[in-house]
Design a protein around this motif. Structure first.
Motif, PDB file in Angstrom:
ATOM      1  N   GLY A   1       4.064   0.708   9.425  1.00 25.99           N
ATOM      2  CA  GLY A   1       5.097   0.267   9.876  1.00 25.99           C
ATOM      3  C   GLY A   1       6.305   0.773   9.423  1.00 25.99           C
ATOM      4  N   ILE A   2       7.482   0.706  10.270  1.00 29.44           N
ATOM      5  CA  ILE A   2       8.762   1.384   9.865  1.00 29.44           C
ATOM      6  C   ILE A   2       9.904   0.451  10.307  1.00 29.44           C
ATOM      7  CG2 ILE A   2       8.717   3.144  11.655  1.00 29.44           C
ATOM      8  CD1 ILE A   2      10.042   4.855   9.412  1.00 29.44           C
ATOM      9  N   SER A   3      10.835   0.021   9.601  1.00 32.37           N
ATOM     10  CA  SER A   3      11.872  -0.640  10.272  1.00 32.37           C
ATOM     11  C   SER A   3      12.637   0.140  11.271  1.00 32.37           C
ATOM     12  CB  SER A   3      12.888  -1.204   9.184  1.00 32.37           C
ATOM     13  OG  SER A   3      13.524  -0.090   8.521  1.00 32.37           O
ATOM     14  N   TRP A   4      13.575  -0.324  12.216  1.00 34.66           N
ATOM     15  CA  TRP A   4      14.503   0.404  12.873  1.00 34.66           C
ATOM     16  C   TRP A   4      15.272   1.272  12.274  1.00 34.66           C
ATOM     17  CZ3 TRP A   4      19.585   0.322  12.481  1.00 34.66           C
ATOM     18  CH2 TRP A   4      20.267  -0.813  11.666  1.00 34.66           C
ATOM     19  N   SER A   5      15.872   1.177  11.124  1.00 34.88           N
ATOM     20  CA  SER A   5      16.542   1.928  10.518  1.00 34.88           C
ATOM     21  C   SER A   5      15.723   2.994   9.566  1.00 34.88           C
ATOM     22  CB  SER A   5      17.372   1.503   9.224  1.00 34.88           C
ATOM     23  OG  SER A   5      16.872   0.798   8.454  1.00 34.88           O
ATOM     24  N   GLY A   6      14.424   2.908   9.602  1.00 33.62           N
ATOM     25  CA  GLY A   6      13.735   3.770   8.677  1.00 33.62           C
ATOM     26  C   GLY A   6      13.812   3.588   7.043  1.00 33.62           C
ATOM     27  N   GLY A   7      14.589   2.594   6.854  1.00 37.91           N
ATOM     28  CA  GLY A   7      14.673   1.996   5.385  1.00 37.91           C
ATOM     29  C   GLY A   7      13.636   1.307   4.780  1.00 37.91           C
ATOM     30  N   THR A   8      12.854   0.485   5.489  1.00 39.56           N
ATOM     31  CA  THR A   8      11.574  -0.134   5.255  1.00 39.56           C
ATOM     32  C   THR A   8      10.367   0.341   5.624  1.00 39.56           C
ATOM     33  OG1 THR A   8      13.062  -2.163   4.907  1.00 39.56           O
ATOM     34  CG2 THR A   8      10.708  -2.436   5.061  1.00 39.56           C
ATOM     35  N   THR A   9       9.421   0.690   4.835  1.00 39.08           N
ATOM     36  CA  THR A   9       8.391   1.091   5.276  1.00 39.08           C
ATOM     37  C   THR A   9       7.043  -0.003   4.549  1.00 39.08           C
ATOM     38  OG1 THR A   9       8.005   2.442   3.390  1.00 39.08           O
ATOM     39  CG2 THR A   9       8.834   3.353   5.715  1.00 39.08           C
ATOM     40  N   VAL A  10       5.990  -0.256   5.538  1.00 40.09           N
ATOM     41  CA  VAL A  10       4.794  -0.765   5.166  1.00 40.09           C
ATOM     42  C   VAL A  10       3.431  -0.200   5.261  1.00 40.09           C
ATOM     43  CG1 VAL A  10       3.623  -3.254   5.318  1.00 40.09           C
ATOM     44  CG2 VAL A  10       6.076  -2.999   5.651  1.00 40.09           C
ATOM     45  N   TYR A  11       2.510  -0.189   4.764  1.00 37.63           N
ATOM     46  CA  TYR A  11       1.185   0.356   4.631  1.00 37.63           C
ATOM     47  C   TYR A  11      -0.085  -0.341   4.346  1.00 37.63           C
ATOM     48  CZ  TYR A  11       3.992   4.460   4.440  1.00 37.63           C
ATOM     49  OH  TYR A  11       4.968   5.612   4.659  1.00 37.63           O
ATOM     50  N   ALA A  12      -1.086  -0.212   5.052  1.00 35.38           N
ATOM     51  CA  ALA A  12      -2.251  -0.753   4.506  1.00 35.38           C
ATOM     52  C   ALA A  12      -2.800  -0.296   3.234  1.00 35.38           C
ATOM     53  CB  ALA A  12      -3.184  -0.452   5.837  1.00 35.38           C
TER      54      ALA A  12
END
Length: 128
Positions: free
Chosen positions: A50-61
């Protein structure tokens, strides 16, 4: 309602790479968290990245950390998933999804129910 169209899937050997794209129309997605999910035959759909609207935060399995990278180009209304070091267990239909709510960051453990718009999916097959 956003229209999401995935592309870039295909057949690749183990250890290879693919880059998936998700193009959006009908809604400007630059203010929404975006995610990639996958579903293998006989299994439930699971979160990948997943990625936040700004691209500044990402999350991975955990299963894809260090191998997959999610990114976005808001000017093109497009989200990408770069997949490296692919394994046979990565074989699945990959889906792009957009959050319900603007400006909301991705949750720590995203679920299918956190997203409101879905693409039709693209098949990724990794041969051993």
């Amino acid at each position: 309602q956003a229209q999401l169209v995935e592309s870039g899937g295909g057949l690749v050997q183990a250890g290879g790479s693919l880059r998936l794209s998700c193009a959006a129309s009908g809604r400007i997605l630059s203010t929404y968290t975006m995610g990639w999910f996958r579903q293998a035959p006989g299994k439930e759909r699971e979160f990948v990245a997943g990625i936040s609207w700004s691209g500044g935060t990402t999350v991975y399995a955990e299963s894809v950390k260090g191998r997959f990278t999610i990114s976005r180009d808001n000017a093109k209304n497009t989200v990408y998933l770069q997949m490296n070091s692919l394994k046979p267990e990565d074989t699945a239909v990959y889906y792009c999804a957009a959050d319900f709510v603007r400006w909301r960051p991705p949750p720590p453990h995203p679920e299918v129910t956190d997203f409101g718009s879905w693409g039709q999916g693209t098949q990724v097959t990794v041969s051993s």
